[in-house]
Design a protein around this motif. Sequence first.
Motif, PDB file in Angstrom:
ATOM      1  N   GLY A  11       0.824  -1.199   0.000  1.00 59.02           N
ATOM      2  CA  GLY A  11       0.000   0.000   0.000  1.00 59.02           C
ATOM      3  C   GLY A  11       0.862   1.253   0.000  1.00 59.02           C
ATOM      4  N   ARG A  12       0.488   2.204   0.864  1.00 59.26           N
ATOM      5  CA  ARG A  12       1.242   3.463   0.943  1.00 59.26           C
ATOM      6  C   ARG A  12       1.994   3.547   2.268  1.00 59.26           C
ATOM      7  NH1 ARG A  12       2.509   5.180  -3.609  1.00 59.26           N
ATOM      8  NH2 ARG A  12       3.019   7.168  -2.599  1.00 59.26           N
ATOM      9  N   ARG A  13       2.434   2.410   2.805  1.00 55.14           N
ATOM     10  CA  ARG A  13       3.209   2.459   4.029  1.00 55.14           C
ATOM     11  C   ARG A  13       4.498   3.249   3.797  1.00 55.14           C
ATOM     12  NH1 ARG A  13       3.626  -3.557   6.016  1.00 55.14           N
ATOM     13  NH2 ARG A  13       2.864  -4.053   3.929  1.00 55.14           N
ATOM     14  N   THR A  14       4.922   3.920   4.825  1.00 55.01           N
ATOM     15  CA  THR A  14       6.065   4.809   4.690  1.00 55.01           C
ATOM     16  C   THR A  14       7.368   4.018   4.605  1.00 55.01           C
ATOM     17  OG1 THR A  14       6.475   5.017   7.063  1.00 55.01           O
ATOM     18  CG2 THR A  14       4.840   6.516   6.086  1.00 55.01           C
ATOM     19  N   PHE A  15       8.396   4.719   4.188  1.00 57.86           N
ATOM     20  CA  PHE A  15       9.745   4.159   4.140  1.00 57.86           C
ATOM     21  C   PHE A  15      10.131   3.588   5.502  1.00 57.86           C
ATOM     22  CE2 PHE A  15      14.337   5.261   4.759  1.00 57.86           C
ATOM     23  CZ  PHE A  15      14.876   4.322   3.889  1.00 57.86           C
ATOM     24  N   ASP A  16       9.935   4.350   6.568  1.00 59.78           N
ATOM     25  CA  ASP A  16      10.321   3.887   7.900  1.00 59.78           C
ATOM     26  C   ASP A  16       9.495   2.686   8.337  1.00 59.78           C
ATOM     27  OD1 ASP A  16      12.353   5.746   8.236  1.00 59.78           O
ATOM     28  OD2 ASP A  16      11.007   7.246   9.092  1.00 59.78           O
ATOM     29  N   ASP A  17       8.203   2.654   8.001  1.00 63.50           N
ATOM     30  CA  ASP A  17       7.371   1.498   8.341  1.00 63.50           C
ATOM     31  C   ASP A  17       7.887   0.226   7.670  1.00 63.50           C
ATOM     32  OD1 ASP A  17       5.689   3.052   9.862  1.00 63.50           O
ATOM     33  OD2 ASP A  17       4.175   3.292   8.285  1.00 63.50           O
ATOM     34  N   ALA A 230      23.601   1.581   8.295  1.00 64.81           N
ATOM     35  CA  ALA A 230      24.759   1.873   7.453  1.00 64.81           C
ATOM     36  C   ALA A 230      24.352   2.278   6.039  1.00 64.81           C
ATOM     37  CB  ALA A 230      25.693   0.671   7.414  1.00 64.81           C
ATOM     38  N   TYR A 231      23.190   1.824   5.577  1.00 59.04           N
ATOM     39  CA  TYR A 231      22.800   2.051   4.186  1.00 59.04           C
ATOM     40  C   TYR A 231      21.464   2.806   4.079  1.00 59.04           C
ATOM     41  CZ  TYR A 231      26.544  -1.107   2.759  1.00 59.04           C
ATOM     42  OH  TYR A 231      27.783  -1.680   2.547  1.00 59.04           O
ATOM     43  N   ARG A 232      21.117   3.573   5.083  1.00 55.78           N
ATOM     44  CA  ARG A 232      19.805   4.219   5.097  1.00 55.78           C
ATOM     45  C   ARG A 232      19.586   5.135   3.891  1.00 55.78           C
ATOM     46  NH1 ARG A 232      15.618   4.969   8.543  1.00 55.78           N
ATOM     47  NH2 ARG A 232      16.673   3.658  10.075  1.00 55.78           N
ATOM     48  N   GLU A 233      20.560   5.935   3.544  1.00 56.60           N
ATOM     49  CA  GLU A 233      20.345   6.874   2.435  1.00 56.60           C
ATOM     50  C   GLU A 233      20.238   6.166   1.084  1.00 56.60           C
ATOM     51  OE1 GLU A 233      19.239   9.881   2.845  1.00 56.60           O
ATOM     52  OE2 GLU A 233      19.333   9.273   4.956  1.00 56.60           O
ATOM     53  N   PRO A 234      21.128   5.198   0.763  1.00 57.97           N
ATOM     54  CA  PRO A 234      20.903   4.449  -0.480  1.00 57.97           C
ATOM     55  C   PRO A 234      19.568   3.702  -0.478  1.00 57.97           C
ATOM     56  CG  PRO A 234      23.135   4.099   0.324  1.00 57.97           C
ATOM     57  CD  PRO A 234      22.414   4.856   1.391  1.00 57.97           C
ATOM     58  N   LEU A 235      19.154   3.208   0.685  1.00 56.87           N
ATOM     59  CA  LEU A 235      17.851   2.539   0.771  1.00 56.87           C
ATOM     60  C   LEU A 235      16.722   3.522   0.490  1.00 56.87           C
ATOM     61  CD1 LEU A 235      18.434   0.293   3.908  1.00 56.87           C
ATOM     62  CD2 LEU A 235      17.979  -0.529   1.599  1.00 56.87           C
ATOM     63  N   ARG A 236      16.823   4.729   1.038  1.00 56.47           N
ATOM     64  CA  ARG A 236      15.789   5.739   0.788  1.00 56.47           C
ATOM     65  C   ARG A 236      15.713   6.076  -0.707  1.00 56.47           C
ATOM     66  NH1 ARG A 236      13.277   9.050   4.187  1.00 56.47           N
ATOM     67  NH2 ARG A 236      14.817   8.710   5.848  1.00 56.47           N
ATOM     68  N   ALA A 237      16.865   6.221  -1.341  1.00 56.49           N
ATOM     69  CA  ALA A 237      16.875   6.529  -2.774  1.00 56.49           C
ATOM     70  C   ALA A 237      16.270   5.388  -3.582  1.00 56.49           C
ATOM     71  CB  ALA A 237      18.306   6.802  -3.226  1.00 56.49           C
ATOM     72  N   LEU A 238      16.558   4.150  -3.182  1.00 57.75           N
ATOM     73  CA  LEU A 238      15.996   3.003  -3.894  1.00 57.75           C
ATOM     74  C   LEU A 238      14.492   2.906  -3.659  1.00 57.75           C
ATOM     75  CD1 LEU A 238      16.442   0.591  -5.697  1.00 57.75           C
ATOM     76  CD2 LEU A 238      17.118  -0.749  -3.688  1.00 57.75           C
ATOM     77  N   HIS A 239      14.041   3.195  -2.451  1.00 53.18           N
ATOM     78  CA  HIS A 239      12.605   3.238  -2.152  1.00 53.18           C
ATOM     79  C   HIS A 239      11.890   4.212  -3.086  1.00 53.18           C
ATOM     80  CE1 HIS A 239       8.888   3.662   0.133  1.00 53.18           C
ATOM     81  NE2 HIS A 239       9.140   4.954   0.311  1.00 53.18           N
ATOM     82  N   GLU A 240      12.446   5.398  -3.227  1.00 52.39           N
ATOM     83  CA  GLU A 240      11.829   6.404  -4.092  1.00 52.39           C
ATOM     84  C   GLU A 240      11.860   5.973  -5.554  1.00 52.39           C
ATOM     85  OE1 GLU A 240      14.038   9.862  -3.057  1.00 52.39           O
ATOM     86  OE2 GLU A 240      13.032  10.120  -1.111  1.00 52.39           O
ATOM     87  N   ARG A 241      12.930   5.296  -5.941  1.00 50.81           N
ATOM     88  CA  ARG A 241      13.034   4.793  -7.320  1.00 50.81           C
ATOM     89  C   ARG A 241      11.966   3.738  -7.601  1.00 50.81           C
ATOM     90  NH1 ARG A 241      18.538   1.815  -9.593  1.00 50.81           N
ATOM     91  NH2 ARG A 241      17.534   0.449 -11.111  1.00 50.81           N
TER      92      ARG A 241
END
Length: 262
Positions: A11-17, A230-241
């Motif tokens: 669904g629309r669960r957030t990145f942190d969720d 350790a990889y939060r920012e690359p994970l965030r970018a991949l989430h958005e991608r």
Amino acid sequence: MSTSPHGASTGRRTFDDLLTEAEAAPTEGWDFSWFEGRATEARPSWGYARAMGERLGRASASLDVQTGGGEVLGAAPSLPPVAVATEGWPPNLAKATALLHPRGAVVVASAEDAPLPFADGAFDLVTSRHPVTPDFDEIARVLRPGGTYFAQHVGPRSVFELVEYFLGEQPRDVRDARAPEGERAAAEAAGLEVVALRAERLRMEFFDIGAVVHFLRKVVWIVPGFTVDAYREPLRALHERILRDGPFVAHSTRHLFDARKR
């Protein structure tokens, strides 16, 4: 992992969720049911679990090396009179013991890089699904003359789309490690005759970032030392991608090893 696409179930669960859920999921064993609807991986055409089960039904003494949680061995319709499995990771060891002991199989604690704790010529069949590094000298040693090593190995550059997303381009020796022909040469040097060697490249899709995180936590050699922090920012970018472009596509490689001790 699921073998057929169902689309994202997040669904629309957030990145942190999604990260919190994936970090809380258990990683022991080789049960991939958690990925249902969230990731897919095509399966090799040869049907390793079925073929392994057929060979176990004809064996008198078998050894399953690096059995994980014992899921593949435990799914066999019948086991030989003597059935043994090794495993080195304590959570997997406990899970394999609980699963395989009721089937009459013995589970032995043995580190991945240690000599196999068995006598020469103890088995007529040695199997393994995705060993970390096959020790062909040890495999040949514990096989009886004419005995068989039947295994499915991870091939070169498997899931390298994920590897290189997080770690950058890898050197040639890393990219070409696990090449089937290199393993053929090592097996033959150990005294095994390779009867058949088949290789396939298989499509994978990750529908949400939670599936990526759970996969990297479970298959620890893809990104060694992986943690969310350790990889939060690359994970965030991949989430958005993934939200923007759809599933992250990667490819696994597998090869089927069928070898006989001379």
